[in-house]
Design a protein around this motif. Structure first.
Motif, mmCIF file in Angstrom:
data_model
loop_
_atom_site.group_PDB
_atom_site.id
_atom_site.type_symbol
_atom_site.label_atom_id
_atom_site.label_comp_id
_atom_site.label_asym_id
_atom_site.label_seq_id
_atom_site.Cartn_x
_atom_site.Cartn_y
_atom_site.Cartn_z
ATOM 1 N N HIS A 1 0.835 -1.208 0.000
ATOM 2 C CA HIS A 1 0.000 0.000 0.000
ATOM 3 C C HIS A 1 0.868 1.256 0.000
ATOM 4 N N ALA A 2 2.030 1.164 0.645
ATOM 5 C CA ALA A 2 2.968 2.288 0.680
ATOM 6 C C ALA A 2 3.821 2.367 -0.577
ATOM 7 N N HIS A 3 3.658 1.420 -1.506
ATOM 8 C CA HIS A 3 4.449 1.360 -2.734
ATOM 9 C C HIS A 3 5.951 1.333 -2.415
ATOM 10 N N HIS A 4 6.295 0.554 -1.385
ATOM 11 C CA HIS A 4 7.706 0.469 -1.026
ATOM 12 C C HIS A 4 8.496 -0.197 -2.140
ATOM 13 N N ALA A 5 9.628 0.398 -2.488
ATOM 14 C CA ALA A 5 10.488 -0.126 -3.550
ATOM 15 C C ALA A 5 11.854 -0.462 -2.977
ATOM 16 N N PRO A 6 12.559 -1.426 -3.581
ATOM 17 C CA PRO A 6 13.894 -1.764 -3.104
ATOM 18 C C PRO A 6 14.783 -0.526 -3.035
ATOM 19 N N GLY A 7 15.578 -0.460 -1.985
ATOM 20 C CA GLY A 7 16.470 0.673 -1.786
ATOM 21 C C GLY A 7 15.885 1.776 -0.937
ATOM 22 N N GLU A 8 14.559 1.832 -0.823
ATOM 23 C CA GLU A 8 13.938 2.869 -0.011
ATOM 24 C C GLU A 8 14.047 2.518 1.475
#
Length: 323
Positions: free
Chosen positions: A134-141
């Motif tokens: 839901h938070a659109h978490h992406a690798p590296g963040e």
């Protein structure tokens, strides 16, 4: 059979052990002989009377149990009888020796996963998974998990690490809890207020809520997203959005998340995958303690004191032997 009901909203002492008839499954339902019952933060919020009039005095709290199906209702495949399952009971009904659940809200347990471990992961794991999505978490963040010592927080830490987070910070109440969270993958430990670090975070998953939410919105990086998944400290202030407006040019955002908004097949698929991962050792199931059902008051006292790391589990009978 024994059950625990809310005799009076407020303090843990308002919970009482009562004898009630064994329920009979209706159409589309199964009856589960509970071997383990999860004690969740939402149970404590309901018990305190903070969620309004939809929760009557006399209700049996609890939303998840694991055990063996003993009976099926009309329209349910009788092959469910005798199977070990995790069951979601809604906003109440699980603090009992036998519980009812819709057949669509049960998931078969794999061999090697105990009932106690199942109720530690069954709700918490999918919440963590879908909250990060839901938070659109992406690798590296970077990720900050607020209230990381509970079962949702622990699952979020592990899944963020597995998702390639650049940093996984946590808030918690003691150095010992911080040490244990580091062992689970956290890279930075802050105190409950967020002190102990100056960084801003791309994603904050907030299990706590309450009056300090605006302060954590100020910890977001530009384009950062805070997702509120719990409210064990109460609801945020009504003017929570003003923290975003004050920093309008930072393009920050605030969202709530409930697992109720995820279609059932997707929930079940993720839950089944996570149960399998727990058997393989790919996800932790941290059980703080196992207590008899009649000790629900003690369990809720520990919840209110904030001393629980992971999940408290209740079991019918005299103790943890069946869990």
């Amino acid at each position: 059979m024994q059950a625990v009901r809310i005799g009076e909203f407020g303090a843990p002492d308002g919970l009482e052990v009562v004898e009630v008839p064994v329920p009979r499954p209706g159409a589309g339902q199964v009856l589960v002989r509970a071997e383990a019952i999860g004690v969740g933060g939402v149970d404590a919020v309901i018990r305190r009377g903070l969620l309004g009039t939809g929760f009557p005095v006399g209700m049996v709290p609890g939303s998840e149990a694991a055990g063996v199906v003993t009976a099926t209702g009309e329209g349910v495949d009788p092959a469910w009888t005798g199977r070990r399952v995790w069951a979601f009971t809604g906003t109440g009904g699980a603090y009992a020796e036998q519980v009812l659940a819709a057949v669509g809200d049960v998931v078969a347990l794999p061999d090697g996963l105990t009932a106690a471990r199942a109720v530690t992961l069954g709700s918490a794991g999918p919440v963590a998974h879908f909250a990060l999505a839901h938070a659109h978490h992406a690798p590296g963040e970077s990720v900050l998990v607020r209230g990381a010592a509970g079962s949702i927080g622990i699952a979020t830490v592990e899944l963020a690490v597995q998702g390639g987070a650049g940093e996984v910070a946590v808030t918690t109440s003691s150095a010992e809890r911080g040490r244990r969270l580091r062992e689970l993958g956290a890279t930075r430990v802050l105190d409950r207020s967020g002190a102990g670090g100056t960084d801003r975070y791309d994603v904050i998953i907030d299990v706590v809520g309450g009056p300090d939410v605006p302060a954590f919105l100020d910890r977001l990086a530009p384009n950062g997203r805070l997702v509120l998944v719990g409210a064990v400290a109460g609801f945020p202030p009504a003017d929570v959005g003003s923290a975003l407006i004050r920093e309008f040019q930072q393009s920050r955002s605030f969202a709530t998340f409930s697992l109720d908004t995820v279609p059932r097949p997707r929930r079940d698929a993720v839950r089944a995958d996570q149960f399998d991962a727990a058997v393989r050792g790919g996800l932790s199931t941290v059980v703080d303690d196992v207590l008899p059902l009649r000790a629900a008051v003690e369990a809720h006292r520990r919840m209110d004191a904030g001393t629980v790391f992971g999940r408290l589990v209740l079991v019918p009978g005299d103790g943890p032997a069946t869990a």
